[in-house]
Design an enzyme around this catalytic site. Structure first.
Site, short mmCIF file in Angstrom:
data_model
loop_
_atom_site.label_atom_id
_atom_site.label_comp_id
_atom_site.label_asym_id
_atom_site.label_seq_id
_atom_site.Cartn_x
_atom_site.Cartn_y
_atom_site.Cartn_z
N SER A 118 -36.95 -16.82 32.23
CA SER A 118 -38.09 -16.99 31.32
C SER A 118 -39.24 -16.07 31.71
CB SER A 118 -38.62 -18.42 31.40
OG SER A 118 -37.62 -19.34 31.12
N HIS A 139 -32.92 -13.13 26.91
CA HIS A 139 -33.66 -14.40 26.94
C HIS A 139 -33.36 -15.20 25.67
CE1 HIS A 139 -37.91 -16.42 27.19
NE2 HIS A 139 -36.97 -17.21 27.66
N GLU A 151 -34.69 -12.54 23.04
CA GLU A 151 -35.65 -11.53 23.51
C GLU A 151 -34.88 -10.64 24.49
OE1 GLU A 151 -38.96 -13.27 25.67
OE2 GLU A 151 -40.38 -11.89 24.76
N ASN A 189 -43.24 -15.89 26.31
CA ASN A 189 -44.03 -16.78 27.17
C ASN A 189 -45.44 -16.28 27.44
OD1 ASN A 189 -42.40 -19.09 27.61
ND2 ASN A 189 -40.96 -17.73 28.64
N1 NAD Z 1 -34.95 -24.72 29.59
C1 NAD Z 1 -35.43 -23.87 28.71
O1 NAD Z 1 -35.98 -24.24 27.66
C2 NAD Z 1 -35.26 -22.38 28.95
C3 NAD Z 1 -35.47 -21.49 27.88
C4 NAD Z 1 -35.26 -20.12 28.09
C5 NAD Z 1 -34.90 -19.65 29.35
N2 NAD Z 1 -34.71 -20.55 30.39
C6 NAD Z 1 -34.28 -20.00 31.69
O2 NAD Z 1 -32.89 -20.24 31.83
C7 NAD Z 1 -32.57 -20.40 33.21
C8 NAD Z 1 -31.86 -21.73 33.41
O3 NAD Z 1 -32.73 -22.77 32.99
P1 NAD Z 1 -32.17 -24.24 32.67
O4 NAD Z 1 -33.29 -24.95 31.97
O5 NAD Z 1 -30.82 -24.13 32.05
O6 NAD Z 1 -32.01 -24.83 34.17
P2 NAD Z 1 -31.14 -26.08 34.64
O7 NAD Z 1 -31.84 -26.61 35.84
O8 NAD Z 1 -30.83 -27.00 33.51
O9 NAD Z 1 -29.72 -25.41 35.10
C9 NAD Z 1 -29.62 -24.52 36.17
C10 NAD Z 1 -28.17 -24.58 36.69
O10 NAD Z 1 -28.00 -23.50 37.62
C11 NAD Z 1 -27.10 -23.96 38.61
N3 NAD Z 1 -27.19 -23.09 39.78
C12 NAD Z 1 -28.15 -23.04 40.75
N4 NAD Z 1 -27.83 -22.09 41.65
C13 NAD Z 1 -26.67 -21.51 41.25
C14 NAD Z 1 -25.85 -20.46 41.76
N5 NAD Z 1 -26.15 -19.82 42.89
N6 NAD Z 1 -24.72 -20.14 41.09
C15 NAD Z 1 -24.38 -20.80 39.94
N7 NAD Z 1 -25.13 -21.80 39.42
C16 NAD Z 1 -26.25 -22.14 40.05
C17 NAD Z 1 -27.54 -25.40 38.87
O11 NAD Z 1 -26.52 -26.15 39.52
C18 NAD Z 1 -27.82 -25.88 37.43
O12 NAD Z 1 -26.67 -26.47 36.85
C19 NAD Z 1 -33.88 -20.27 33.98
O13 NAD Z 1 -34.02 -18.94 34.41
C20 NAD Z 1 -34.92 -20.62 32.92
O14 NAD Z 1 -36.18 -20.05 33.17
C21 NAD Z 1 -34.88 -21.89 30.21
#
Ligand code: NAD
Length: 296
Positions: A118, A139, A151, A189
């Protein structure tokens, strides 16, 4: 491109895996947690069922989509035949730097390495690999199968060729990709987070209550949901982390997070995922009970 690997199977990773598989790609979904992988497959199945009930997919297409997803707890076998890797692991700079250093060693040398971050610098992530020209931001928005925008973020070294391939790929998923350059918060963002922060300041300073602020933005600006509810869905910890990236990246105090946001995150109130943020949530759906201290 046929073979896609998604790293991380949380909120975003399961949606990204679902979307690629639905559009005919072979997906390898990698997570360090088997529990997260099991939960992701359940979520994908539930979301596919919803698409079938709405007539978007047939039952056959649902089964074919699920059949294209394989899960892995080890990165090596998960990326061995990848043409594109989309990293969607936890939003933590050091974690992502380590993951990209590892991907660079384990993924085929011509694979494109994308991050769904993000806010973390794509240029910084790319510098940890020996192929910065093939590193890019992809993104997606939440929920991925529904939201149209991708994005596409060009790091300092990302080539035109890499960008063009990723733009084409996003279009093949039925998305509308938008190309932006790599500066803190990118575009989405950089604009969204100051709005959310200002909504929290309005609450903090007693200008209005939670529902009043959200109603002004929903009915006055035609936003589908108010900024405080949106912050709850994004995760208050995520909002705080992004505001800190903006504050540090631009060195401008206008991005300083509202003290109320900082307090709420420190108190463990992270929004919908923890059951309480600006609203309280029961069984995952929005419950209109607003914590009394936030009433006007
Ligand atoms: N949640 C949102 O609305 C949103 C929107 C756009 C972008 N993002 C971005 O997407 C990414 C993920 O966010 P999320 O909300 O899905 O997080 P989340 O916490 O729901 O999921 C993250 C996952 O990554 C796994 N993980 C951690 N370390 C790891 C590794 N070394 N290898 C493999 N898996 C690993 C964890 O076990 C977990 O299942 C982040 O960078 C976040 O900024 C989130």
């Amino acid at each position: 491109m046929k073979n896609i690997t998604v790293i991380g199977s949380g909120t975003m990773g399961n949606g990204i895996a679902h979307t690629f598989a639905q559009h005919g790609f072979n997906v390898s979904l990698v997570d360090i947690s088997t529990e997260a992988l099991d939960k992701a497959l359940q979520t994908i199945t539930r979301n596919l069922d919803r698409q079938v009930s709405k007539g978007i997919l047939t039952g056959e297409q649902k089964h074919a989509t699920l059949g294209r997803i394989r899960t892995f707890t080890e990165t090596g076998p998960g990326v061995s035949d990848a043409q594109l890797v989309v990293e969607a692991a936890t939003e933590n700079t050091n974690l992502k730097l380590d993951i990209f250093a590892q991907l660079d060693k384990l993924a085929p040398s011509d694979a494109i390495l994308a991050s769904n971050t993000s806010s973390i610098s794509i240029t910084k992530i790319a510098a940890r690999t020996g192929r910065p020209e093939k590193v890019i931001g992809m993104h997606f928005m939440n929920p991925v199968p529904v939201m149209k925008l991708v994005e596409v973020i060009r790091g300092y070294a990302t080539t035109d060729e890499t960008t063009a391939r990723v733009m084409e790929l996003a279009a093949a998923l039925g998305k509308s990709p938008v190309e932006v350059n790599d500066y803190p918060g990118f575009v989405a963002n950089r604009i969204l987070m100051p709005m959310i922060n200002e909504a929290i300041y309005s609450l903090h300073e007693g200008v209005a209550g939670v529902e009043e602020i959200d109603t002004v933005m929903r009915l006055g600006m035609a936003h589908p949901m108010g900024p405080l509810q949106l912050a709850d869905f994004i995760g208050l910890d995520v909002c705080l982390a992004i505001l800190r990236v903006l504050q540090e990246g631009f060195g401008n105090p206008k991005y300083a997070p509202c003290p109320l946001l900082v307090n709420m995150v420190e108190a463990g109130k992270q929004g919908a995922k923890t059951g309480e943020g600006f609203y309280t949530y029961t069984s995952g759906s929005k419950d209109l009970v607003v914590s009394a201290k936030f009433q006007k």
